[in-house]
Write a protein that holds these residues in place. Structure first.
Motif, short mmCIF file in Angstrom:
data_model
loop_
_atom_site.label_atom_id
_atom_site.label_comp_id
_atom_site.label_asym_id
_atom_site.label_seq_id
_atom_site.Cartn_x
_atom_site.Cartn_y
_atom_site.Cartn_z
N LYS A 220 -4.56 -6.71 -10.74
CA LYS A 220 -3.33 -6.56 -11.12
C LYS A 220 -2.74 -5.05 -11.32
O LYS A 220 -1.81 -4.74 -10.95
CB LYS A 220 -2.88 -7.15 -12.39
N ILE A 221 -3.50 -4.40 -12.00
CA ILE A 221 -3.26 -2.82 -12.12
C ILE A 221 -2.84 -2.14 -10.72
O ILE A 221 -2.45 -1.54 -10.54
CB ILE A 221 -4.31 -2.16 -12.85
N ALA A 222 -3.94 -2.55 -9.91
CA ALA A 222 -3.96 -2.02 -8.62
C ALA A 222 -2.71 -2.45 -7.70
O ALA A 222 -2.67 -1.68 -6.65
CB ALA A 222 -5.13 -1.92 -7.77
N GLN A 223 -2.04 -3.21 -8.09
CA GLN A 223 -0.81 -3.54 -7.25
C GLN A 223 0.17 -2.44 -7.22
O GLN A 223 1.29 -2.62 -6.48
CB GLN A 223 -0.34 -4.97 -7.81
N GLY B 285 -2.52 4.34 -3.04
CA GLY B 285 -1.97 3.42 -4.15
C GLY B 285 -1.91 2.01 -3.69
O GLY B 285 -1.63 1.76 -2.46
N GLY B 286 -1.91 1.25 -4.45
CA GLY B 286 -1.78 -0.19 -4.24
C GLY B 286 -2.86 -0.85 -3.80
O GLY B 286 -2.89 -2.01 -3.26
N ARG C 59 -0.18 3.65 -7.92
CA ARG C 59 -1.77 3.88 -8.72
C ARG C 59 -2.68 3.68 -7.81
O ARG C 59 -2.68 2.22 -7.24
CB ARG C 59 -1.69 3.06 -9.89
N ALA C 60 -3.67 4.20 -7.59
CA ALA C 60 -5.23 3.88 -6.86
C ALA C 60 -6.23 3.35 -7.73
O ALA C 60 -6.29 4.36 -8.88
CB ALA C 60 -5.54 4.87 -5.91
N VAL C 61 -7.11 2.58 -7.72
CA VAL C 61 -8.11 2.27 -8.59
C VAL C 61 -9.55 2.06 -7.84
O VAL C 61 -9.37 1.38 -6.54
CB VAL C 61 -7.57 0.79 -9.19
N LEU C 62 -10.44 2.97 -8.05
CA LEU C 62 -11.57 2.82 -7.78
C LEU C 62 -12.79 2.36 -8.58
O LEU C 62 -13.02 2.91 -9.81
CB LEU C 62 -12.11 4.07 -7.06
N THR D 96 0.91 -1.15 0.00
CA THR D 96 0.14 -0.05 0.10
C THR D 96 0.92 1.28 -0.21
O THR D 96 2.02 1.38 0.71
CB THR D 96 -0.62 0.02 1.26
N GLY D 97 0.48 2.12 -0.77
CA GLY D 97 1.30 3.52 -0.90
C GLY D 97 0.60 4.51 -0.24
O GLY D 97 -0.22 4.37 0.58
N SER D 98 0.97 5.70 -0.82
CA SER D 98 0.36 6.99 0.03
C SER D 98 -1.18 7.34 -0.50
O SER D 98 -1.34 6.75 -1.43
CB SER D 98 1.15 8.26 -0.12
N VAL D 99 -1.71 8.15 0.12
CA VAL D 99 -2.99 8.88 -0.40
C VAL D 99 -2.78 9.70 -1.67
O VAL D 99 -1.90 10.64 -1.68
CB VAL D 99 -3.77 9.47 0.88
N LEU D 100 -3.49 9.04 -2.76
CA LEU D 100 -3.29 9.71 -4.14
C LEU D 100 -4.43 10.66 -4.29
O LEU D 100 -4.55 11.50 -4.95
CB LEU D 100 -3.11 8.70 -4.84
N LEU D 101 -5.70 10.26 -3.69
CA LEU D 101 -7.01 10.96 -3.88
C LEU D 101 -7.54 11.39 -2.61
O LEU D 101 -7.72 10.19 -2.03
CB LEU D 101 -7.63 10.44 -5.03
#
Length: 334
Positions: free
Chosen positions: A191-194, A35-36, A198-201, A2-7
């Protein structure tokens, strides 16, 4: 990872309509995307999901509150500023794909890259790389009519990824797909969200998507009402095994004392010397004074087998025991 808050959405309020028909679609929503992570936004029809998605993607402006994307706030931005922030940082995946039927897969992506301001010479290689990333290397020059629904949705995902945005927003990405293609699209989004950058919603009603989520957010009547992290998420379910025997091996051979066959073998080895010593009459200091035992071997009562623990701990006979002349001559034997 898990990364930092992107949004981050802060106290978002959105009012729709005018006068007596005014409706408060969102009533103070706080939401952060890291992210992640693949986050699912779920709720009944009319709960405010699509409105919130549009505000997070800078398509709509909130009545109150602000959205911060990659450190930049939307507060006070004019439509041109919102459009620029969206082009640089947000990729959209639509339910109905939104592909131009007269353009090939690569050309659909090139058009989006042109809008983002990418140089002409870089657009074709970037479009092809995005299609390869989603498993469509053989569809680069195919038109939407030559592709299945799942393949068209993959093109839409490739288009969203091509500009390398920090946030991917998907509106019902599996709603128009069958079960098999829906599962494939969710596996691709997972897979993209790994990527921790990058964050995916994804907004969804589809229960097939739940196992792919790192996080599920529930919204009702314009408010976030709950949040959960499913234990069966696809990426989080596998733990490295501890070194040593597997669980099945542990059940077959539990730790502890030796097995029964090994115990019987040890008992046989340890009781034979003791029986021999008893037979020779050398188990006590007065053995030389005993009368010879002429009883038939078969009729003689057999000693009870000693427990393994006693046999293992029994002291060996003292070979230095003093022997009488009768014993030395063998007169004690029958």
């Amino acid at each position: 990872m898990t990364g930092s808050v992107l949004l981050e959405a802060k106290a978002i309020v959105k009012e729709l309509g005018q006068g007596a028909g005014k409706v408060r679609a969102l009533k103070g929503v706080d939401l952060g995307l890291r992210g992640g992570e693949l986050t699912l936004l779920m709720g009944p029809s009319g709960s405010g999901k699509t409105t919130l998605l549009s505000i997070l993607g800078c398509i709509l402006s909130p009545t109150e509150g602000e959205v911060v994307i990659c450190g930049q706030s939307t507060k006070g931005l004019k439509p041109e500023g919102l459009a620029k922030l969206r082009r640089l940082n947000v990729g959209f995946i639509f339910q109905d794909y939104n592909l131009f039927p007269t353009l090939t897969a690569a050309e659909n992506i090139k058009l989006a890259l042109d809008v983002r301001g990418m140089a002409k010479a870089e657009q074709r290689p970037a479009a092809e790389a995005a299609l390869v990333a989603v498993g469509l290397a053989d569809k680069i020059n195919s038109y939407p009519s030559q592709m299945s629904g799942g393949q068209q949705q993959r093109v839409a995902i490739a288009r969203a990824l091509a500009g390398n945005p920090a946030v991917i927003l998907a509106d019902e990405p599996t709603a128009a797909l069958d079960s098999e293609n829906g599962q494939a699209i969710m596996a691709l989004l997972s897979k993209i969200a790994q990527d921790p950058a990058r964050a995916v919603l994804a907004v969804t009603h589809d229960p097939r998507t739940l196992s792919y989520a790192d996080r599920i957010v529930h919204i009702e009547d314009g408010l976030i009402v709950s949040e959960e992290r499913p234990k069966g998420a696809a990426r989080d379910s596998e733990e490295p095994e501890e070194p040593g025997a597997s669980s099945s091996e542990a059940e077959d051979e539990p730790p502890g004392p030796k097995t029964e066959s090994a115990t019987e073998e040890v008992a046989a080895e340890t009781t034979e010397p003791a029986d021999a010593i008893r037979h020779n009459g050398a188990t006590g200091p007065d053995a030389d004074a005993r009368e010879p035992d002429t009883t038939d071997e078969a009729a003689r009562p057999q000693p009870h087998p000693q427990p393994v623990s006693a046999s293992l701990t029994q002291k060996k006979p003292n070979n230095r025991r003093r022997r009488s002349p009768r014993f030395a001559r063998g007169e004690h034997l029958p």
